[in-house]
Design a protein around this motif. Structure first.
Motif, mmCIF file in Angstrom:
data_model
loop_
_atom_site.group_PDB
_atom_site.id
_atom_site.type_symbol
_atom_site.label_atom_id
_atom_site.label_comp_id
_atom_site.label_asym_id
_atom_site.label_seq_id
_atom_site.Cartn_x
_atom_site.Cartn_y
_atom_site.Cartn_z
ATOM 1 N N LEU A 91 -16.729 -7.843 -2.212
ATOM 2 C CA LEU A 91 -15.862 -7.536 -1.074
ATOM 3 C C LEU A 91 -14.416 -7.910 -1.373
ATOM 4 N N ASP A 92 -13.511 -7.154 -0.797
ATOM 5 C CA ASP A 92 -12.095 -7.509 -0.826
ATOM 6 C C ASP A 92 -11.869 -8.489 0.318
ATOM 7 N N ILE A 501 1.884 7.147 -0.218
ATOM 8 C CA ILE A 501 0.471 6.826 -0.450
ATOM 9 C C ILE A 501 0.176 6.840 -1.951
ATOM 10 N N ALA A 502 0.735 7.830 -2.644
ATOM 11 C CA ALA A 502 0.562 7.885 -4.102
ATOM 12 C C ALA A 502 1.164 6.651 -4.770
ATOM 13 N N LEU A 503 2.326 6.199 -4.284
ATOM 14 C CA LEU A 503 2.941 4.990 -4.841
ATOM 15 C C LEU A 503 2.065 3.764 -4.597
ATOM 16 N N ALA A 504 1.493 3.654 -3.393
ATOM 17 C CA ALA A 504 0.632 2.508 -3.085
ATOM 18 C C ALA A 504 -0.606 2.506 -3.973
ATOM 19 N N GLY A 533 -3.461 -2.933 -1.003
ATOM 20 C CA GLY A 533 -4.367 -2.333 -0.030
ATOM 21 C C GLY A 533 -3.751 -2.237 1.349
ATOM 22 N N ARG A 534 -3.010 -3.284 1.743
ATOM 23 C CA ARG A 534 -2.347 -3.272 3.048
ATOM 24 C C ARG A 534 -1.235 -2.230 3.075
ATOM 25 N N VAL A 535 -0.521 -2.099 1.964
ATOM 26 C CA VAL A 535 0.543 -1.090 1.891
ATOM 27 C C VAL A 535 -0.050 0.300 2.085
#
Length: 947
Positions: A91-92, A501-504, A533-535
């Protein structure tokens, strides 16, 4: 039973498990559903072969399946610790804490709700049907057994359809804590029902809490001990895996047999703690190896426990009657209603209370329908059937209904979940993803065509063969290009969201890449993965504003840093604060490197995909992030330049070690060096790695002796007087943007700046003070309230003196008193528009009056307007307050604005003076440029810059 026979049956089960995996994929079913079906058929076949009169040839084999050599306790002890530990290990955890509200509701609250719904729904029906021996407690016990959920099938389907990772985390977290809560409730009710304990509802609740919290403590302690042993096995991955395997079993036995706490909770906590702190103690390659081994072990355990439990199903449902079918319908409806109440009733409440992000109704429907039960429910039912303290009526009642309910959820929910997802349209790409897909496909096919053409030329392949292959790619690229207009139909902001989203996602890959290359420590990688993950989540929900919010958050000082700062100030314990600052240093350096990599990624990959305009917006966003990160780094470098150089040197050495290791591996793979020489050379590289991975300690420089001796006001005093002053002084560490003095408060201390810079925000001016200056003294002299706010511009080392000690110091050292008075009067004059204007001095008379008890005029009564700077929106002040101290020196100044004179240089060499010199007046005017301009006819009343 013969050992060879049991071994052969075990091998047969493993073969069955392996063969069923591709069959389940081909049929589109979850493997657990197919295992349950096949296990049930095996149980039916074995029962038939054992009791049929037609043949006795297979009786020995059939007996192993009908009456297996494992009881419920053995199944729980062998398989459950492994399953729980492996789930917690994957789990994260840090991301899971962000959704701890929904997870606790779905796990703990839902278990209580399901137990109550099922128990109270069944009990009236059992009374009407005159089923002997079935009490309300027996119905509640059944409710606790079937309250556990099996997330394997649901999570697997979520991954197949590309559902948001957050949903998978919620479902997995629910199952993990769900099992723990249900088993604790099961044990308590079972003890009451069998007469082992007699307790009221309140006592039962206390027992539940004690068992839960006790399990957390035991699991945490044992896991920390295990983690501390990992460095001893640094180069022995097999030993590390062995230790990790011993941890869940040891924790389960110790908790269950000796500590009398929840063994399930203890194992879950042990896995969570091992997951949090293990990567920092294990090399990346060894951590991946450990995960791979655990994945295989957990696969065997989950499959075997499912298959063995399913084999027992025919025995459990033997003698099913029409009344049992009616009772089963009630159980199904009650469980469905309880889950619906929690998902559609309580989760929206959490969203409104901002205790968790909202969940789409379509996903709520999938979560509702995905409440399948599995091996844990069957194992608990088996334990009830074997319990001698329960009557036969109760055991039969519980095992029949629990087994029937598991079968219903697997055969109905499990087989219809994917069709439901297709019906809700969750298996389809949304408009944004579809547009990106066509654009990316067109670009990638064009690149592949070009590379194939080059490969054909290099390998001298006939042109007629090449032409045929290239034509196929040209047709596919043309078809994809014809649909790229979908991307052009999207708005710029939608395309910006796609790019962010691609950058994250790319940043997450970069973090893992640096971790595998050993340029990021295990201590930092978990934090970075949580951040990325939050980004991604906030970008998907809020777009560019969500991205900016997420990437700025780690630049601020969190709760842990504030607690460490409080320990330093209250208890004078500086080590936690030094560790936090060192962590921040390391984090910011890697954060800057990641931003550089993302800028390159944007130019090379996103720009051709989304266009120039979108790429320019992303470039600006990344540039702002990079500037803010550099400001935070420069603020630390200004205070601790040597430490910053040491960390950067260490990062380069880590990169050098990685390059050395890669070169040696390549030489071995190309047969340039032998295996023995390769190992010999790697030993030298390993020594270099160990030295480069030992982070240096950060000295905060908060030793009172050194701060007092280095302060310009005290440097020339005799040692005896310095020693007396040191007894009064207390060191204090301040962070950028921290409010040190609040306007309107009573003066309780004066502050001497040993290093760093602060800004005094008076009603009409912002005055900057640096090394050698004093602030907060005027309120102590006058007895009035603070007349201005004081903020730290950067990291500051301060010496603070309480009010009574300040008064004693001033009385004992007249020269020092005169100097402080001169600084105070000079600062008053700096706040006046017209130098020739007479200013009533509220400070000097305090030290010239013979009677110190004579009441003085309270400068708090002077009417002052609100500071214009503080009236600005937070967004306009973010660089000054939240992120850094860029204004403390020219290097930190905002791009495009004039950098002010450094406060340190302007104030370090001030001498006692009643009237300010022209040079000081010029410096004061330079330092106050950032304040709001005054009107020409404004007349200032008496003000004190430092409160």
């Amino acid at each position: 039973m013969d050992t060879p026979l049991i071994t052969g049956v075990f091998a047969l089960l493993l073969i069955t498990i392996s063969v069923l995996q591709p069959i389940a994929r081909r049929l589109g079913l979850a493997p657990s559903v197919l295992l349950a079906m096949v296990g049930t058929l095996i149980g039916i076949l074995a029962t038939y072969l054992l009791y049929t009169a037609h043949t006795d040839a297979l009786n020995e084999i059939a007996a192993v399946f009908v009456d297996p050599p494992l009881n419920s306790e053995m199944i729980l002890y062998i398989f459950l610790p492994i399953l729980l530990f492996q789930t917690a290990l994957t789990l994260d955890v840090r991301r899971m804490f962000e959704d701890i509200g929904p997870i606790l509701v779905m796990a703990v609250v839902a278990v209580f709700v399901a137990t109550a719904f099922i128990g109270f729904a069944l009990y009236p029906l059992t009374s009407l049907a005159n089923i002997a021996g079935i009490s309300l407690l027996a119905c509640l016990l059944l409710g606790a057994i079937v309250a556990t959920t099996d997330p394997v099938a649901v999570v697997a389907i979520f991954r197949d359809i590309g559902a948001p990772p957050r949903l998978g985390r919620i479902v997995e977290g629910e199952s993990l804590l769900n099992d723990a809560a249900a088993i604790v409730i099961f044990v308590i009710i079972l003890d009451i029902l069998t007469g082992n304990q007699s307790m009221s509802a309140n006592e039962a609740l206390v027992a539940f809490v004690r068992s839960f919290i006790g399990g957390i403590v035991v699991g945490t302690v044992l896991a920390r001990i295990a983690v501390s042993l990992l460095p001893l096995m640094r180069d022995l991955p097999l030993a590390q895996v062995t230790l990790s395997l011993a941890l869940p079993y040891g924790t389960y036995v110790l908790s269950d047999q000796f500590a009398d706490v929840s063994a399930v909770v203890a194992v879950v906590c042990a896995g969570t703690v091992f997951n949090l702190y293990g990567p920092a103690r294990i090399q990346p390659a060894n951590w991946r190896f450990l995960h791979s081994v655990w994945e295989q072990i957990a696969f065997w355990a989950a499959s075997l426990i499912f298959l063995l439990s399913a084999i027992l199903i025919p025995r459990f449902v033997e003698g099913f009657t029409p009344i049992d079918i009616l009772l089963l319908v009630v159980v199904v409806l009650a469980a469905f209603a309880a889950r619906a109440v929690v998902i559609f009733g309580l989760l929206p409440v959490l969203s409104k209370l901002r205790a968790g992000q909202s969940v789409n109704n379509r996903y709520k429907t999938v979560m509702l329908w995905g409440g399948m039960r599995g091996a844990v429910t069957l194992t608990l039912a088996l334990s009830v059937s074997e319990h001698t303290g329960l009557g036969e009526e109760v055991s039969t009642f519980i095992t029949k209904l629990a087994t029937g309910f598991v079968l219903f959820t697997l055969l109905v929910y499990g087989t219809s979940l994917k069709p439901l997802i297709r019906l809700l349209g969750l298996n389809k790409l949304n408009a944004l993803d579809e547009a990106v897909r066509t654009q990316f496909l067109a670009l990638s096919l064009s690149d592949v065509r070009q590379e194939i053409e080059e490969a054909a030329e290099n390998y001298h392949i006939e042109p007629r063969v090449t032409k045929k292959v290239l034509q196929d790619y040209e047709e596919r690229a043309a078809a994809a290009a014809a649909e790229t207009n979908k991307l052009e139909e999207l708005s710029d902001w939608d395309r910006v969201r796609i790019g962010l989203i691609a950058l994250a996602d790319r940043e997450q890959q970069l973090v893992l890449q640096h971790f595998h290359e050993k340029t990021i420590s295990g201590r930092s990688v978990s934090r970075f993965l949580t951040l990325t993950g939050r980004v991604g989540d906030l970008t998907r929900s809020d777009g560019r504003s969500g991205y900016n919010k997420a990437v700025r958050k780690p630049l601020k000082f969190g709760l842990g840093f504030r607690l460490a700062q409080m320990l330093q100030r209250r208890l004078r314990i500086a080590r936690p604060l030094a560790n936090r600052l060192a962590d921040r240093f390391e984090f910011l350096l890697v954060y800057r490197i990641l931003a550089d990599d993302l800028i390159d990624f944007n130019n090379l990959h996103i720009r051709p995909l989304l266009g120039e305009r979108v790429a320019d917006i992303l470039q600006d966003t990344l540039a702002i992030r990079q500037d803010e990160t550099m400001q935070a780094i420069d603020a630390l470098r200004l205070q601790y330049p040597d430490y910053a150089d040491t960390l950067e040197d260490q990062f380069l050495r880590k990169a050098g070690v990685r390059l050395e290791e890669t070169a040696l591996d390549n030489a071995r793979d190309q047969m340039l060096i032998g295996t023995e020489l390769h190992r010999n050379l790697l030993r030298d590289v390993e020594r270099s790695r160990r030295s480069s991975h030992t982070r240096p300690k950060l000295d905060l420089g908060l030793k009172t002796r050194e701060l007092v001796s280095a302060h310009p006001l005290f440097a020339d005093l005799p040692r005896k007087q310095q020693k007396a002053i040191r007894r009064m002084m207390r060191p204090q560490f301040a962070t950028p943007g921290e409010r040190l003095i609040r306007k309107g408060d009573r003066g309780d201390a004066a502050y001497f700046i040993a290093s760093g810079a602060v800004e005094v925000r008076a009603p009409t001016h912002n005055v900057r003070l640096g090394r050698g200056d004093v602030f907060g003294e005027i309120a102590l002299m006058t007895g009035g309230r603070r007349s201005a706010d004081v903020f730290a511009l950067g990291y500051c080392q301060l010496l603070y003196l309480k009010a009574h000690d300040f008064k004693a110091l001033m009385e004992q050292h007249p020269d020092l008193r005169d100097h402080v008075v001169g600084l105070a009067q000079e600062r008053q004059l700096m706040n006046v528009d017209e130098p020739e204007h007479d200013v009533e001095d509220p400070v000097f008379p305090v030290f010239t009056k013979k009677d110190p008890d004579t009441p003085q005029e309270d400068d708090a009564q002077v009417a002052t307007p609100e500071p214009s700077e503080l009236a600005k929106p937070e967004a306009d002040r973010i660089d000054k307050v939240d992120i850094v101290a860029g204004d403390a020196n020219p290097e930190l100044a905002e791009a495009g604005s004039a950098a002010p004179e450094p406060a340190n240089d302007a104030t370090a060499a001030r001498q006692p003076s009643i009237e300010p010199s022209p040079e000081k007046t010029a410096n004061a005017e330079e330092l106050s440029k950032t304040s709001e301009p005054e009107t020409s006819d404004q007349t200032l009343k008496k003000e004190t810059a430092s409160g």
